[in-house]
Design a protein around this motif. Structure first.
Motif, short mmCIF file in Angstrom:
data_model
loop_
_atom_site.label_atom_id
_atom_site.label_comp_id
_atom_site.label_asym_id
_atom_site.label_seq_id
_atom_site.Cartn_x
_atom_site.Cartn_y
_atom_site.Cartn_z
N GLY A 1 0.83 -0.99 0.15
CA GLY A 1 -0.57 -0.32 -0.17
C GLY A 1 0.85 0.97 0.00
O GLY A 1 0.70 1.83 -0.64
N LEU A 2 1.83 1.59 0.44
CA LEU A 2 3.37 2.72 1.14
C LEU A 2 3.22 2.31 -0.50
O LEU A 2 3.49 3.56 -0.44
CB LEU A 2 3.41 2.52 2.29
N THR A 3 3.85 1.48 -1.14
CA THR A 3 4.32 1.41 -2.36
C THR A 3 3.93 1.42 -3.47
O THR A 3 4.11 3.69 -4.01
CB THR A 3 5.11 0.67 -2.48
N ASP A 4 2.20 1.61 -3.02
CA ASP A 4 1.19 2.30 -4.61
C ASP A 4 1.01 3.86 -3.97
O ASP A 4 1.46 4.17 -5.06
CB ASP A 4 0.19 1.62 -4.40
N LEU A 5 1.29 4.18 -2.77
CA LEU A 5 1.16 5.42 -3.10
C LEU A 5 1.95 6.34 -2.85
O LEU A 5 1.92 7.56 -3.40
CB LEU A 5 0.17 5.63 -0.98
#
Length: 73
Positions: free
Chosen positions: A55-59
């Motif tokens: 999720g953090l990588t996508d954001l």
């Protein structure tokens, strides 16, 4: 006609805000969250950390691309 918010240097404020979000969600900072987790169950739950990392990588990628688009010509 929409007028963008401009700073003294001509850079868009939205570009700075997206850039700050990109810095905060950078996946290389995820190890800090693991160290500061504090509880044994939080550290041992691998699936939660994998979901958080994805999720953090996508954001991060989204905010980085929007920051580059907002600061471009």
């Amino acid at each position: 006609m929409r007028v963008p918010h401009e700073t003294a240097r001509g850079q868009s404020i939205t570009a700075y805000l997206w850039g700050e979000l990109a810095v905060l969600t950078c996946p290389c900072h995820l190890f800090i969250a693991v160290v500061l987790a504090g509880t044994t169950p939080a550290r041992s739950s691998v699936s939660i950390w994998v979901i958080a990392a994805l999720g953090l990588t996508d954001l991060f990628l989204l905010s980085l691309s929007l920051a580059l688009r907002a600061s471009g010509p």
